[in-house]
Design a protein around this motif. Sequence first.
Motif, PDB file in Angstrom:
ATOM      1  N   MET A  78       1.189  -1.142   0.271  1.00 23.82           N
ATOM      2  CA  MET A  78      -0.163   0.244   0.261  1.00 23.82           C
ATOM      3  C   MET A  78       0.649   1.204   0.276  1.00 23.82           C
ATOM      4  SD  MET A  78      -3.028   0.760   2.352  1.00 23.82           S
ATOM      5  CE  MET A  78      -4.123  -1.284   2.370  1.00 23.82           C
ATOM      6  N   LEU A  79       1.007   1.752  -0.694  1.00 22.45           N
ATOM      7  CA  LEU A  79       1.452   3.043  -1.045  1.00 22.45           C
ATOM      8  C   LEU A  79       1.615   4.354  -0.206  1.00 22.45           C
ATOM      9  CD1 LEU A  79       2.199   3.857  -4.900  1.00 22.45           C
ATOM     10  CD2 LEU A  79       3.422   2.598  -3.523  1.00 22.45           C
ATOM     11  N   SER A  80       2.076   5.788  -0.166  1.00 20.19           N
ATOM     12  CA  SER A  80       2.221   6.542   1.168  1.00 20.19           C
ATOM     13  C   SER A  80       1.042   7.157   0.984  1.00 20.19           C
ATOM     14  CB  SER A  80       2.995   7.690   0.725  1.00 20.19           C
ATOM     15  OG  SER A  80       2.942   8.287  -0.570  1.00 20.19           O
ATOM     16  N   ALA A  81      -0.124   7.957   0.465  1.00 21.46           N
ATOM     17  CA  ALA A  81      -1.275   8.715   0.371  1.00 21.46           C
ATOM     18  C   ALA A  81      -1.909   7.042   0.835  1.00 21.46           C
ATOM     19  CB  ALA A  81      -1.840   9.042  -0.372  1.00 21.46           C
ATOM     20  N   SER A 116      12.235  -1.442  -1.417  1.00 17.79           N
ATOM     21  CA  SER A 116      11.751   0.098  -0.607  1.00 17.79           C
ATOM     22  C   SER A 116      11.241   0.913  -1.121  1.00 17.79           C
ATOM     23  CB  SER A 116      13.586   0.252   0.370  1.00 17.79           C
ATOM     24  OG  SER A 116      12.556   0.866   1.359  1.00 17.79           O
ATOM     25  N   SER A 117      11.861   2.007  -0.797  1.00 21.45           N
ATOM     26  CA  SER A 117      11.290   3.607  -1.237  1.00 21.45           C
ATOM     27  C   SER A 117      12.212   4.709  -0.814  1.00 21.45           C
ATOM     28  CB  SER A 117       9.887   4.194  -1.274  1.00 21.45           C
ATOM     29  OG  SER A 117       9.180   5.201  -0.623  1.00 21.45           O
ATOM     30  N   ILE A 118      12.271   5.295  -1.135  1.00 22.44           N
ATOM     31  CA  ILE A 118      12.572   7.142  -0.802  1.00 22.44           C
ATOM     32  C   ILE A 118      12.213   7.657   0.865  1.00 22.44           C
ATOM     33  CG2 ILE A 118      13.305   8.231  -2.648  1.00 22.44           C
ATOM     34  CD1 ILE A 118      11.075   9.669  -2.669  1.00 22.44           C
ATOM     35  N   ALA A 119      10.930   6.872   0.526  1.00 28.03           N
ATOM     36  CA  ALA A 119       9.747   7.179   1.901  1.00 28.03           C
ATOM     37  C   ALA A 119      10.356   6.976   3.133  1.00 28.03           C
ATOM     38  CB  ALA A 119       8.414   6.601   2.019  1.00 28.03           C
ATOM     39  N   VAL A 141       2.951   6.413   8.295  1.00 30.49           N
ATOM     40  CA  VAL A 141       3.314   5.225   7.923  1.00 30.49           C
ATOM     41  C   VAL A 141       3.625   3.834   6.985  1.00 30.49           C
ATOM     42  CG1 VAL A 141       1.316   3.437   8.181  1.00 30.49           C
ATOM     43  CG2 VAL A 141       1.278   4.901   9.266  1.00 30.49           C
ATOM     44  N   TYR A 142       2.900   4.268   6.166  1.00 26.30           N
ATOM     45  CA  TYR A 142       4.073   3.880   4.651  1.00 26.30           C
ATOM     46  C   TYR A 142       5.668   3.613   4.588  1.00 26.30           C
ATOM     47  CZ  TYR A 142       6.261   2.972  -0.568  1.00 26.30           C
ATOM     48  OH  TYR A 142       6.554   3.016  -1.720  1.00 26.30           O
ATOM     49  N   GLY A 143       6.110   5.085   5.149  1.00 28.18           N
ATOM     50  CA  GLY A 143       7.988   4.987   5.161  1.00 28.18           C
ATOM     51  C   GLY A 143       8.251   3.907   6.434  1.00 28.18           C
ATOM     52  N   ARG A 168      15.373   1.101  -2.980  1.00 24.73           N
ATOM     53  CA  ARG A 168      14.672   2.362  -2.475  1.00 24.73           C
ATOM     54  C   ARG A 168      14.172   3.165  -3.981  1.00 24.73           C
ATOM     55  NH1 ARG A 168      18.909   3.905   2.057  1.00 24.73           N
ATOM     56  NH2 ARG A 168      18.468   2.122   3.422  1.00 24.73           N
ATOM     57  N   TYR A 169      12.486   2.852  -4.520  1.00 23.27           N
ATOM     58  CA  TYR A 169      12.658   2.992  -5.300  1.00 23.27           C
ATOM     59  C   TYR A 169      12.213   4.997  -5.570  1.00 23.27           C
ATOM     60  CZ  TYR A 169      11.410  -0.749  -7.737  1.00 23.27           C
ATOM     61  OH  TYR A 169      11.526  -2.707  -8.825  1.00 23.27           O
ATOM     62  N   PRO A 170      13.139   5.816  -5.889  1.00 22.25           N
ATOM     63  CA  PRO A 170      11.739   7.036  -6.185  1.00 22.25           C
ATOM     64  C   PRO A 170      10.488   7.142  -6.990  1.00 22.25           C
ATOM     65  CG  PRO A 170      14.464   7.383  -7.515  1.00 22.25           C
ATOM     66  CD  PRO A 170      13.083   5.614  -6.798  1.00 22.25           C
ATOM     67  N   GLY A 171       9.927   8.131  -6.838  1.00 21.79           N
ATOM     68  CA  GLY A 171       8.570   7.887  -7.838  1.00 21.79           C
ATOM     69  C   GLY A 171       9.349   8.144  -8.706  1.00 21.79           C
ATOM     70  N   LEU A 172       7.759   6.648  -9.579  1.00 20.56           N
ATOM     71  CA  LEU A 172       8.295   5.998 -10.473  1.00 20.56           C
ATOM     72  C   LEU A 172       6.597   6.595 -11.660  1.00 20.56           C
ATOM     73  CD1 LEU A 172       8.485   2.825  -9.663  1.00 20.56           C
ATOM     74  CD2 LEU A 172      10.235   4.726  -9.434  1.00 20.56           C
ATOM     75  N   GLY A 181      -2.186   5.699  -5.482  1.00 20.03           N
ATOM     76  CA  GLY A 181      -2.823   5.965  -4.425  1.00 20.03           C
ATOM     77  C   GLY A 181      -1.385   6.457  -3.614  1.00 20.03           C
ATOM     78  N   GLY A 182      -0.194   6.579  -4.004  1.00 23.63           N
ATOM     79  CA  GLY A 182       0.659   7.298  -3.691  1.00 23.63           C
ATOM     80  C   GLY A 182       0.745   9.186  -3.950  1.00 23.63           C
ATOM     81  N   THR A 183       2.359   9.435  -3.572  1.00 26.47           N
ATOM     82  CA  THR A 183       2.346  11.555  -3.790  1.00 26.47           C
ATOM     83  C   THR A 183       3.263  11.646  -4.421  1.00 26.47           C
ATOM     84  OG1 THR A 183       2.888  10.967  -0.804  1.00 26.47           O
ATOM     85  CG2 THR A 183       3.223  13.052  -2.155  1.00 26.47           C
ATOM     86  N   THR A 184       4.007  11.082  -5.284  1.00 26.69           N
ATOM     87  CA  THR A 184       4.333  11.276  -6.442  1.00 26.69           C
ATOM     88  C   THR A 184       3.199  10.784  -7.841  1.00 26.69           C
ATOM     89  OG1 THR A 184       5.705   8.564  -7.054  1.00 26.69           O
ATOM     90  CG2 THR A 184       6.459  10.672  -5.911  1.00 26.69           C
ATOM     91  N   ASP A 185       1.944  10.619  -7.680  1.00 26.06           N
ATOM     92  CA  ASP A 185       1.459  10.018  -8.639  1.00 26.06           C
ATOM     93  C   ASP A 185       1.221  11.802  -9.856  1.00 26.06           C
ATOM     94  OD1 ASP A 185       0.982   7.677  -6.990  1.00 26.06           O
ATOM     95  OD2 ASP A 185      -1.328   7.728  -6.860  1.00 26.06           O
ATOM     96  N   SER A 277       8.698  15.909   3.766  1.00 27.29           N
ATOM     97  CA  SER A 277       9.296  15.035   4.922  1.00 27.29           C
ATOM     98  C   SER A 277      10.380  14.216   4.285  1.00 27.29           C
ATOM     99  CB  SER A 277       8.812  14.026   5.238  1.00 27.29           C
ATOM    100  OG  SER A 277       8.350  12.793   4.813  1.00 27.29           O
ATOM    101  N   TRP A 278      10.257  13.980   2.662  1.00 27.70           N
ATOM    102  CA  TRP A 278      11.283  13.184   2.279  1.00 27.70           C
ATOM    103  C   TRP A 278      12.721  13.952   1.034  1.00 27.70           C
ATOM    104  CZ3 TRP A 278       6.746  10.462  -0.905  1.00 27.70           C
ATOM    105  CH2 TRP A 278       6.067   9.312  -0.658  1.00 27.70           C
ATOM    106  N   PRO A 279      13.169  13.063   0.721  1.00 29.09           N
ATOM    107  CA  PRO A 279      14.568  14.598   0.507  1.00 29.09           C
ATOM    108  C   PRO A 279      14.649  14.165  -1.212  1.00 29.09           C
ATOM    109  CG  PRO A 279      14.972  11.596   0.990  1.00 29.09           C
ATOM    110  CD  PRO A 279      13.818  12.024   0.961  1.00 29.09           C
TER     111      PRO A 279
HETATM  112  C1  AKB Z   1       4.327   7.599  -2.476  1.00 31.53           C
HETATM  113  O1  AKB Z   1       4.545   8.011  -3.177  1.00 31.53           O
HETATM  114  O2  AKB Z   1       3.930   6.959  -2.266  1.00 31.53           O
HETATM  115  C2  AKB Z   1       5.338   6.368  -3.616  1.00 31.53           C
HETATM  116  C3  AKB Z   1       6.985   6.326  -3.596  1.00 31.53           C
HETATM  117  C4  AKB Z   1       7.586   7.562  -3.600  1.00 31.53           C
HETATM  118  O3  AKB Z   1       7.290   5.300  -2.551  1.00 31.53           O
HETATM  119  N1  AKB Z   1       5.874   6.368  -5.339  1.00 31.53           N
END
Ligand code: AKB
Length: 316
Positions: A78-81, A116-119, A141-143, A168-172, A181-185, A277-279
């Motif tokens: 489940m992604l961040s949002a 994993s993720s940059i989160a 929670v995701y992070g 650690r994937y960045p936004g894809l 449901g992600g923030t980078t969507d 909160s992310w780099p």
């Molecule tokens: C998200 O936005 O939740 C993901 C991520 C940065 O892992 N794309």
Amino acid sequence: MTETILVIGSNGQIGSELVEKLREDYGSNRVIASDVREADADTKARGPFIQMDALDSKQVFDAVKKNNVTQIYMLAAMLSATAEQKIKLAWKLNMDGLLNFLDIAKEEKLKLFWPSSIAVFGPTTPRRNTPQHTIMEPSTVYGISKLAGERWCEYYFQKYGVDVRSLRYPGLISWKTLPGGGTTDYAIDIFHEAVKNKSYECFLEADTMLPMMYMEDALRATISLMDVDASKVKVRSSYNLAAMSFTPEMLATEIQKHIPDFTCTYKPDIRQQYADSWPQRIDDGEARADWGWSHDYDLSHMTEDMLMHIQQTVVH
Ligand code: AKB
């Protein structure tokens, strides 16, 4: 050795494209797609598919044994949002799901990939050129689930010798399947709206810089990491992985080079807090040194390719 590969979460943004790529490399019958949601007829016609819940350890164990699986990509998450809306469920899927597969990999001596993720980084992490090893105090929670997952991966490697590999994937960014449901969507939605309506209202501020990557690069990184000799995989928690960093405003400007009358407005919502909160830019020097990672797509190349494909889909 003949590989049989199981991809969990195969209907998702990464899974759907990864299955296609793996089938080109290994042959359709050697790659089993699996998701909790039933697949459509087209997907089933392209190769083996098992509908199953990643949390049902008995069903998963049985499927792995019955099909003599040798590698697993465990992508269900489940992604961040969305995770902030369903915190307990997110923890369960992101954590128990991983633990199931770490146990299977241990018992059956399989190679396992887990994203994993940059989160995993948080507000106290250095935000520019974030090192591989640094302060990690995630506030989503995701992070939190991804950071705990990384520790479990390292633990299973150290204690039981499980060959687990992670990025650690960045936004894809991809055009084939929409993210969920992600923030980078926003960096995907913006392309679809630009092509359809020539305007987009972004849910992040214009100057929010985040690390991003085109799906082509992410798939290549994932398969390269899984293919490389185990002795080269020095990081068993998860590797920093980078390609480009940009803000919504920089992306909008790039799109305007192709669609001059495109306009973007900004109305930040709760996702702004997660992004803040992310780099902004991460240092992936260890991935480059250990197993030869290098990216192909920058902002302009990615934008050109995204627009070309989405325009073609709209026309047909
Ligand atoms: C998200 O936005 O939740 C993901 C991520 C940065 O892992 N794309």
